[in-house]
Scaffold this motif. Sequence first.
Motif, mmCIF file in Angstrom:
data_model
loop_
_atom_site.group_PDB
_atom_site.id
_atom_site.type_symbol
_atom_site.label_atom_id
_atom_site.label_comp_id
_atom_site.label_asym_id
_atom_site.label_seq_id
_atom_site.Cartn_x
_atom_site.Cartn_y
_atom_site.Cartn_z
ATOM 1 N N UNK A 232 0.836 -1.193 0.000
ATOM 2 C CA UNK A 232 0.000 0.000 0.000
ATOM 3 C C UNK A 232 0.875 1.249 0.000
ATOM 4 N N UNK A 233 0.247 2.374 -0.331
ATOM 5 C CA UNK A 233 0.871 3.689 -0.197
ATOM 6 C C UNK A 233 0.006 4.485 0.768
ATOM 7 N N UNK A 234 0.625 4.974 1.848
ATOM 8 C CA UNK A 234 -0.171 5.628 2.889
ATOM 9 C C UNK A 234 0.678 6.669 3.610
ATOM 10 N N UNK A 235 0.127 7.865 3.741
ATOM 11 C CA UNK A 235 0.762 8.935 4.516
ATOM 12 C C UNK A 235 2.223 9.156 4.115
ATOM 13 N N UNK A 236 2.478 9.234 2.797
ATOM 14 C CA UNK A 236 3.809 9.539 2.300
ATOM 15 C C UNK A 236 4.776 8.375 2.339
ATOM 16 N N UNK A 237 4.275 7.141 2.481
ATOM 17 C CA UNK A 237 5.156 5.981 2.569
ATOM 18 C C UNK A 237 4.617 4.832 1.737
ATOM 19 N N UNK A 238 5.535 4.087 1.125
ATOM 20 C CA UNK A 238 5.166 2.791 0.555
ATOM 21 C C UNK A 238 5.420 1.748 1.634
ATOM 22 N N UNK A 239 4.471 0.798 1.771
ATOM 23 C CA UNK A 239 4.537 -0.186 2.844
ATOM 24 C C UNK A 239 4.288 -1.568 2.252
ATOM 25 N N UNK A 240 5.255 -2.435 2.387
ATOM 26 C CA UNK A 240 5.113 -3.823 1.964
ATOM 27 C C UNK A 240 4.920 -4.680 3.215
ATOM 28 N N UNK A 241 3.868 -5.483 3.229
ATOM 29 C CA UNK A 241 3.617 -6.382 4.350
ATOM 30 C C UNK A 241 4.047 -7.790 3.973
#
Length: 753
Positions: A232-241
Amino acid sequence: MKQITRIMGIDPWKITANKIEIEQRRLQESLTSIGNGYMGMRGNFAETFSGDHHQGTYVAGVWYPDKTRVGWWKNGYPEYFGKAINALDFAKIRLFIDQKEVDLATAEVENFELSLNMKNGVLTYHYIVAGVRVTAERFFSIATQELAVFKFTFENVDGDLHSVRVESFINANVHNEDSNYAENFWEIYDHGTTENGSYILSQTVPNPFGVDQFTLLARQEYLGDFDITQQIFEDGAVIDTLDEVLPFSETLTLEKRVTVLTSRDYDDLSVMTNASVALTDSLSEVTYDELFNAQTEGWATRWELADVQIEGSDEAQQGIRFNLFQLFSTYYGEDERLNIGPKGLTGEKYGGATYWDTEAYAVPLYLALADTSVTHNLLKYRHHQLPQAQHNARQQGLKGALYPMVTFTGVECHNEWEITFEEIHRNGAIAYAIYNYTNYTGDETYLAHEGLEVLVEIARFWADRVHYSKRKDQYMIHGVTGPNEYENNINNNWYTNTLATWVLKYTSEALSKYPRPELNVSADELEKWQEIITKMYYPQDEELGIFVQHDGFLDKDLTPVAELDPKNLPLNQNWSWDRVLRSPYIKQADVLQGIYFFGNKYSLDEKRKNFDFYEPLTVHESSLSPSIHSILAAELGYDEKAVEMYERTARLDLDNYNNDTKDGLHITSMTGSWLAIVQGFAQMKTWDGQLSFAPFLPKAWKGYAFHINYRGRLLKITVNDSVTIDLLKGTPIDLIIYDHQINLTDQYKCSVS
């Protein structure tokens, strides 16, 4: 005795701790900083830490202009104060074990251990939480400068089945603490996901000063046992789970590789993007062990030349290695566009910019411990910025070139009056570095070409900045700040006046040897320079036999530091600035700095009288101060004082002497520990192209040894119950040992005098 704060264990090759310093986390982060010259990071935990700390990741040469404004009464002031900025936070993860997040500020962890291995630049920490042993290992590659490697290992130790979830970030929502404060620097230009990771392409926000915007592309990819389950992309960050189940007695690994490219190397975004993909693809074929081994081998090559070996004191050994490690993690000369900031890549204080520290303190070390091209690049850095230095002089209504006190581009970007306008002695340090390089290497090619172009413009500045006193028939320099920044707007600083006339003399001699008609130095101009040299005023006191720091200094209440209540120290954290300025206390070597630079011009008696007068008034609240005092004390036979000052410079950060290491390490002053041993204890001198030694052995030590490069030779100097000098590479060389001339063909040995 100065109170010290020692939170890390003593080990000759490691920086270690067995507890998370909740109250001193910022200090612990500074001390475990790593870097590779291209980028660096404070020793932040990758996992969440909700306690007080300083998140910091920095890319060399990437900066932003401070929004500071000044009024009309400061005509000629810089338009902005340049600041190194926090780059994207690409180390960050959120770790969940059995759906509960691990917060290292509050979690109940066992068997915590933290270790920075200085042999290879690998930072490791491990702990047990909720039945899982977590090991985190990271390094910034010196083989592939754009690469940062993070490896996590999860071992089941309690017999239960555990779920492990890692949320891996590249976060552009970052800010600075030291300046620009909560201002956001990065705008997201593009972001996206790949089959095995994600990326952010960001650009610094526009600024009103016309400073170029920087673009930065960070990409994260993974190897190991985990599968990506969400992106996801959220609050200025890309996040890989990434998720996986951890059975009993099993181990899971996750390797996160981050590549970082910047617009400093790529003008075109599409070219940068293609290069990022190509780099990531090429690295996918390389195993972790291969990356790790390349890192270890690269550092081994550096240590083979640079290591200083000390027998009899693990504290002293750890100190010198820590300083050399952090210096080479900051700068190793690969990029002539870069220089060495006082905090390097470990914090934001001093703006991360270039000061005169490089020319005065770093050049001697890099001349001896690296290829001459490294120092040559430092000189070229200043030559490239000669037009900007000329601009700085014009801003002050003066001729010639004024090199900046603080800069990224060569244009002055410091906004304190007493520094920007008054601390002009830095101009002399730029010239001194040219002399130092020429004298040390014996190669006058740079001097005859680019060097003379710089020298002439600096000389023109000094010739315009002095003024003639009709009353005394002498030239003077008023309204300056010397190296002792605890005195501002003073007249006739001895060190500044001495440097100014030396530059005029050295430049005149160089022009005589290497005429450069295209530089348009007229006979009248040379005659004026000579008049200034002949008639310069130097404050002195014949009764005391000293060079006076500046006019009026002897009228102060000259109470030694030893008579102060220790609660007053450090002065800059306990006294008002007004009180500091009115005091006699000296922040760092000032007169003694000049005696150090031009030690062959002064007798031992002159050195002793000045040292005996000024050192007791010196509070050493500049990190640059102890090394100079150690070198001079060693020459004067003040062995205990020399060792005391060495210990202070070598362990300045490790023991937090000045109570400010939490803001970042004192990178440029780290050269001081090497200078104190080599130029101090071993008394290595290179005056007039003559190499000499006169070593002594500290009482608490059993021995020490170091290497130097000198004029195409590699020497090893060993000091224990005797002095041994080995010629490891190169042709025979004439040396002076304890005032005895020898011709070194392979090995020379003598007793310690």
